[in-house]
Design an enzyme around this catalytic site. Structure first.
Site, short mmCIF file in Angstrom:
data_model
loop_
_atom_site.label_atom_id
_atom_site.label_comp_id
_atom_site.label_asym_id
_atom_site.label_seq_id
_atom_site.Cartn_x
_atom_site.Cartn_y
_atom_site.Cartn_z
N ASP A 73 54.55 34.05 40.81
CA ASP A 73 54.36 34.66 39.50
C ASP A 73 55.75 34.87 38.88
OD1 ASP A 73 53.32 35.95 37.30
OD2 ASP A 73 52.95 37.85 38.32
N ARG A 81 60.10 37.18 40.05
CA ARG A 81 59.97 37.35 41.50
C ARG A 81 61.15 36.70 42.21
NH1 ARG A 81 56.66 41.03 39.74
NH2 ARG A 81 54.71 40.22 38.93
N ARG A 143 56.52 39.94 27.33
CA ARG A 143 56.06 38.81 28.14
C ARG A 143 55.49 37.70 27.25
NH1 ARG A 143 51.91 41.35 32.17
NH2 ARG A 143 52.06 39.29 33.18
N LYS A 173 48.25 31.85 30.94
CA LYS A 173 47.50 33.09 31.17
C LYS A 173 47.61 34.00 29.94
CE LYS A 173 51.40 35.32 33.53
NZ LYS A 173 51.96 35.77 34.81
N HIS A 174 46.70 34.97 29.76
CA HIS A 174 45.54 35.38 30.54
C HIS A 174 44.31 35.09 29.69
CE1 HIS A 174 48.97 38.00 31.65
NE2 HIS A 174 48.47 37.94 32.89
N HIS A 186 45.21 46.05 35.12
CA HIS A 186 45.48 46.51 36.48
C HIS A 186 44.74 47.82 36.75
CE1 HIS A 186 48.99 43.84 35.88
NE2 HIS A 186 48.91 43.66 37.19
N ASP A 258 43.04 36.00 37.73
CA ASP A 258 44.04 37.04 37.94
C ASP A 258 43.65 37.75 39.25
OD1 ASP A 258 46.26 38.61 37.45
OD2 ASP A 258 45.62 39.25 35.46
#
Length: 516
Positions: A73, A81, A143, A173-174, A186, A258
């Site tokens: 990701d 990451r 983002r 995404k998403h 989340h 996801d």
């Protein structure tokens, strides 16, 4: 109900999982599962030390299964990451959208793709192609490439093409779009109340561009969109995954969920139940492991999928179709990696393409004739206002401009403040010196706006630096980086100091200098 042997069903079920794991080497259970049919794994920051270590890790995975899909990701912005411990040396989507140069976007994504490919990564859960049309969005923001659907679409296409030309499959995404929400999936299930016509004019525009650009994967969003399906979240909706994404948009690649442990679906349908429903709806790969990263979690999903086939809740044909799509993706990634060098030149400074892009993304606004001028006249006092963390951004990922500014202007001091520890006077340490106020998404946080307003009233010469979405421009002199990356911080620091770091010097880590 299926009459297939359990062993075959278990292998098919493992083929559609994309589990995470803990550690910087593959644990024994992952190695064993790869030999038993596991088709993919996903890497998080906890798996990464540096690129050489990642290359060794992915080589160990391929020793067990040569065509394993290794996902990550890596948005190459605030959400990173591969550089999570230091901050990204590339700007994120919002900065690229601010520059609005498609060739630059393509170059940054290609640079990232080549770096990931050399390290053995084959699928990237990026780009984020959401249209950030709601400034109050707590989880997308920088983002996204921006709030204009046409801009987001053209940079989506450029980013997909750039990454995939570097040897790594992209994943838009998403779906069908997380930009117009006030809720983070989340934590809970966001609801998007737009009409179908509005969705066609906004949210779906970048996804159409991604499909046209040949994107290899699409990630679903855990979103309730009543205009498309009044009952089921997109991840679990045959209408959205089949009728819209497959039939109408013409997407034939891999549909990845996801993370299924996210509360938007897990709280309502159960951890394993959400995975089974997603496969039945048309998803091909189940992402898991951001929070549940052990063999027990993977086994729970695999066994639930097998049980669902045996009871008829999930057809064997649908499971086999999903596994075949993952297999086709693995074949594509194997071919794409064939032209990638086995080792890249070491770049301790991070990405030079990224730094150049970050410099181009900085915007300065002088709001009155008497605004302070740059560069700063002396080493400043920097006050950084820290908002609640976006859960998509690693807690370990540093941010701020105090450290790179101190590297250029020795004597710079800093203070970081959250809502709970605001002093009566945030400017107290800046007497007789320039003052820099650093914010992230100032428009979304009442306490931050009040604190900055008081500081600017006390020090009209303060420079305000926004590292998030610059929806609220304040202060006599305002600097916007369009993201809180390491590259953006360095670009802002260079502007404030009136000098560039030596080209051979490493990008300064964002660890804070001691408060003095």
């Amino acid at each position: 109900m299926s009459s297939a042997p359990r062993g075959r069903l278990a292998a098919l079920a493992a083929a559609v999982l994309q589990p995470g794991f803990v550690g910087t080497t593959p644990p024994p259970w992952v190695r064993r599962w790869l030999g038993e049919g596991l088709g993919s794994v996903v890497l998080f920051a906890r798996n990464i030390v540096d690129l050489d270590q990642v290359a060794a890790l992915t080589a160990a995975l391929r020793a067990e299964r040569p065509d394993v899909v290794v996902a990550i990701d890596e948005e190459a912005g605030d959400v990173t990451r591969i550089e999570s411990a230091r901050g990204s040396s590339r700007p994120g989507n919002f900065a690229l959208g601010a520059v609005d140069d498609q060739e630059l976007t393509r170059a940054v994504a290609h640079d990232l793709g080549r770096e990931l490919a050399v390290a053995g990564v084959t699928l990237n859960y990026a780009p984020d192609v959401d249209v950030n049309s709601n400034p109050a969005n707590p989880v997308i923001g920088v983002r996204a490439f921006g709030a204009d659907p046409a801009l987001v679409a053209r940079h989506t296409a450029a980013w997909v093409q750039g990454l995939q030309s570097g040897g790594v499959a992209a994943c838009a995404k998403h779906f069908p779009g997380h930009g117009d929400t006030r809720v983070d999936s989340h934590h809970d299930l966001p609801r998007i109340g737009k009409t179908r016509r509005q969705l066609d004019a906004c949210e779906l525009v970048p996804f159409r561009a991604a499909v046209a650009a040949g994107v290899r994967a699409v990630m679903t969003g855990h979103l309730l969109v009543p205009a498309l399906d009044p009952e089921l979240p997109a991840t679990l909706s045959p209408r959205i995954l089949g009728g819209l994404l497959r039939d109408e948009l013409g997407f034939s690649g891999v549909v990845v969920t996801d993370a299924v442990e996210m509360r938007a679906v897990a709280d309502r349908y159960g951890f394993a139940g959400a995975a089974v429903r997603a496969l039945a709806a048309g998803a091909d790969a189940i992402c898991v492991g951001g929070e549940r990263a052990d063999e027990g979690a993977a086994r729970e999903l695999r066994d639930a999928i097998v049980a669902a086939v045996l009871t008829g809740e999930l057809s064997e044909d649908r499971l086999a179709e999903a596994a075949q799509r993952v297999g086709r993706l693995a074949t594509w990634t194997t071919a794409a990696r064939a032209g990638v060098p086995t080792r890249s030149d070491a770049r301790p400074d991070g990405s030079p393409v990224g730094l150049a892009a970050a410099r181009r993304a900085v915007r300065v606004t002088a709001r009155r004739a008497s605004a302070p001028t740059l560069p700063l006249a002396a080493a400043p006092h920097v006050v950084e206002f820290e908002p609640p963390r976006n859960i998509a951004i690693g807690a370990e990922t540093p941010w701020g401009i105090a450290a790179p500014l101190a590297a250029l202007l020795p004597g710079t001091t800093t203070l970081r403040l959250g809502e709970a520890d605001l002093p009566a006077d945030a400017t107290a340490g800046a007497a007789g010196r320039p003052l820099v106020l650093v914010v992230r998404d100032l428009h979304r946080h009442d306490w931050m706006r009040v604190a900055v307003r008081r500081a600017v009233a006390a020090r009209p010469d303060a420079v305000v630096v926004e590292l998030g979405v610059p929806a609220l421009v304040t202060g006599a002199l305002h600097v916007a980086t369009h993201g809180a990356t390491r590259a953006g911080a360095r670009a802002a620091a260079e502007l404030l100091a009136g000098r560039r770091s030596r080209p051979t010097a490493p990008l300064t880590d964002l660890t804070h200098p001691a408060t003095r």
